[in-house]
Write an enzyme that holds these catalytic residues in place. Structure first.
Site, PDB file in Angstrom:
ATOM      1  N   GLY A  11       0.822  -1.219   0.000  1.00  0.00           N
ATOM      2  CA  GLY A  11       0.000   0.000   0.000  1.00  0.00           C
ATOM      3  C   GLY A  11       0.852   1.263   0.000  1.00  0.00           C
ATOM      4  O   GLY A  11       0.405   2.314   0.448  1.00  0.00           O
ATOM      5  N   GLY A  14      -0.486   4.794  -1.262  1.00  0.00           N
ATOM      6  CA  GLY A  14      -1.618   5.487  -0.645  1.00  0.00           C
ATOM      7  C   GLY A  14      -1.134   6.575   0.292  1.00  0.00           C
ATOM      8  O   GLY A  14       0.076   6.766   0.469  1.00  0.00           O
ATOM      9  N   LYS A  43       1.217   1.780 -12.628  1.00  0.00           N
ATOM     10  CA  LYS A  43       0.752   3.137 -12.304  1.00  0.00           C
ATOM     11  C   LYS A  43       1.942   4.069 -12.172  1.00  0.00           C
ATOM     12  O   LYS A  43       3.016   3.667 -11.726  1.00  0.00           O
ATOM     13  CB  LYS A  43       0.022   3.131 -10.954  1.00  0.00           C
ATOM     14  CG  LYS A  43      -1.391   2.598 -10.978  1.00  0.00           C
ATOM     15  CD  LYS A  43      -2.039   3.001  -9.655  1.00  0.00           C
ATOM     16  CE  LYS A  43      -3.257   2.221  -9.296  1.00  0.00           C
ATOM     17  NZ  LYS A  43      -3.647   2.459  -7.897  1.00  0.00           N
ATOM     18  N   LYS A 125     -11.021  -4.755  10.291  1.00  0.00           N
ATOM     19  CA  LYS A 125      -9.641  -4.797  10.784  1.00  0.00           C
ATOM     20  C   LYS A 125      -9.527  -5.814  11.927  1.00  0.00           C
ATOM     21  O   LYS A 125      -8.554  -6.563  12.013  1.00  0.00           O
ATOM     22  CB  LYS A 125      -9.178  -3.402  11.213  1.00  0.00           C
ATOM     23  CG  LYS A 125      -9.073  -2.479  10.002  1.00  0.00           C
ATOM     24  CD  LYS A 125      -8.503  -1.099  10.257  1.00  0.00           C
ATOM     25  CE  LYS A 125      -8.547  -0.330   8.928  1.00  0.00           C
ATOM     26  NZ  LYS A 125      -7.636   0.784   8.800  1.00  0.00           N
TER      27      LYS A 125
END
Lengths: 320, 320
Positions: A11, A14, A43, A125
């Site tokens: 991640g 982000g 990306k 979570k």
């Protein structure tokens, strides 16, 4: 002999993941590799990491054997996966156990709240934390409260609009609920300390730069900007109604990510302002350690430090 | 001025509840009142408590207003409710919050295990712990490992049969898994200390008299009895098969309490011997405090202390 710890970060492009990557790089204590899913591998944001010379593992999160390869030799796995994909961490945990990873930092990085029943995001979570405990692998849960970057009021002059994703013009309830707040840029700086600290092993930790109520934030913003704020008021009942509406919308269309975001945002408000969960007191009750107390040498940015920058035109819009 | 703490105890006539009642009475630090459901109010076991002068509250667990009355002025609520009725504690928690109870000890009193996914019994307890954390009420979870009373081998002479509910003639896996064990009679003695201790507030605690593997238990039993034991062997695969069979039986008949007991028993074996959860090491990982370390002045019965009594004909069959 000192050797750098090897981190695998999921991640990394982000908001939270970028802060963590910066914090780890700043500290100089880590060799960081990054895990991305093949759909993201090309990306521009990933390309930029590649250009920095960071090793990129492009893998599906259900490819167990490849995950084990990527995790072999890794000391610390840090996941800052997006909110919709939390449950996809499960295979990763199993692979980390097999590979002998010494600490897993699952995707937490949110406000302090109860393990179950108050927020969909937190409930998912918790499913991951329970999977970690089931496996018995070493872990640290790091929550960060709410970011300064989305906690300051819009000014009548329009001066801070450039850095806000949505206008902030209201105070919730009586405005007195204390909230744990961290500058997004300090998240990674805290994480770099927390993951090297034996005291945080198999514990929950919260970071904070300041603990402030909305009343305090609005007062500071008035004082620092010289502008007069006239916040509207959102009652607890209004918040409860918004949660119900968001819940109904998601029930109607359970696979629409935008409907999930509607739940996240209204439940954040409910948890922060109605339940008043995101406080040092409740964090202590839940067994969290305070990162601010653990690292007295580290001076995180205060809300005032942050707001000076925003007023000076040096703010940065998140999720831009 | 010292004043006794007022305790309301639910489940006082069960094995765990009786031990707790005795422990609290022995300590002299408590005024104990007992909560029973109306269906049990006239049982001989409840009648005996009444004859001791203990105040009995006879209430349904969904009668919120009456629960609040019973809990008003109570310092400590202790629940030793039976395994099939765990989820019935929910209204009680809410009532305890409203009444301002200073510590809730929910029904735990089992082996150490992961919060979710290994044992149905533990999963339902977790639902209650989560409800407690959702409410933010002060609590202590007390687990006790397995009881000596159901952990010692049958002797070829038949000498200990009088005190066993089922014969114990097998060793599981390699017999080396360490297990946290407590004498059932010490459960209440530990609880009487734990509930007065600020260090255990909002924490998990495990009690222990000894930590022993099956190999060690069988060796001690041979040595103390002078008899030769030839245990059969149950493999991990056998245990896994038993769990699957019990699961299928419950799925077939989900409301049969006997089918639930089948799950409890096979999952206890799986957790203790295959997963090896019920150990000080895993307890530490999960954040438990050790009651034995907290109270070095208290000498709990060792397994040898206990087994001497059994050999002398002074054992007592549990669930008799």
């Amino acid at each position: 002999m000192f050797s750098k710890k090897k981190v695998l970060l999921l991640g990394a492009t982000g908001e939270t993941g970028s802060s963590i990557l910066n914090g780890l790089q700043e500290s100089g204590d880590f060799d960081v590799e990054v895990l991305v899913r093949p759909a993201s591998a090309n990306k521009p944001s990933v390309q930029r990491l590649r250009e920095q010379g960071i090793r990129i593992w492009s893998l599906e999160l259900d490819d167990y054997n490849e995950l084990v390869s990527a995790l072999t030799g890794v000391d610390i796995l840090i996941s800052a996966i997006g909110p919709h994909d939390l449950l996809q961490q499960k295979k990763l945990l199993q692979a980390a156990k097999l590979a002998g990873v010494k600490r897993i930092v699952p995707c937490a990085f949110m406000t302090v709240g109860p393990p179950q029943g108050a927020m969909l995001l937190r409930d998912e979570k918790e499913e991951i934390y329970n999977a970690i405990k089931f496996l018995g692998v070493p872990y640290t849960v790091v929550d960060v409260g709410y970011w300064y970057q989305i906690s300051y009021p819009t000014l009548p002059s329009g001066k801070v609009d450039y850095a806000q994703i949505v206008p902030v013009t209201a105070i919730h309830g009586d405005g007195a609920a204390p909230n744990i707040l961290t500058d997004l840029r300090d998240v990674g700086r805290f994480v770099a300390r927390i993951v090297l600290d034996d005291r945080t092993l198999n514990r929950y930790v919260y970071t904070s730069g300041d603990v402030l109520s909305e009343n305090e934030i609005f007062r500071i913003a008035e004082e620092m900007s010289g502008e007069k704020l006239e916040p509207s008021r959102i009652t607890n009942e209004d918040i409860e109604t918004s949660v119900e509406q968001a819940r109904a919308a998601l029930a109607h269309d359970p696979h629409d990510p935008m409907k999930r975001i509607g739940i996240y945002l209204t439940q954040y408000e409910h948890s922060k302002y109605v339940r008043q969960d995101n406080s040092p007191e409740y964090a202590g009750y839940l067994g969290y350690l305070s990162a601010k107390k653990l690292y007295p040498d580290f001076k995180p940015k205060t809300f005032r430090d942050f707001f000076v920058e925003v007023l000076a035109g040096k703010g940065k819009k998140v999720y831009a």
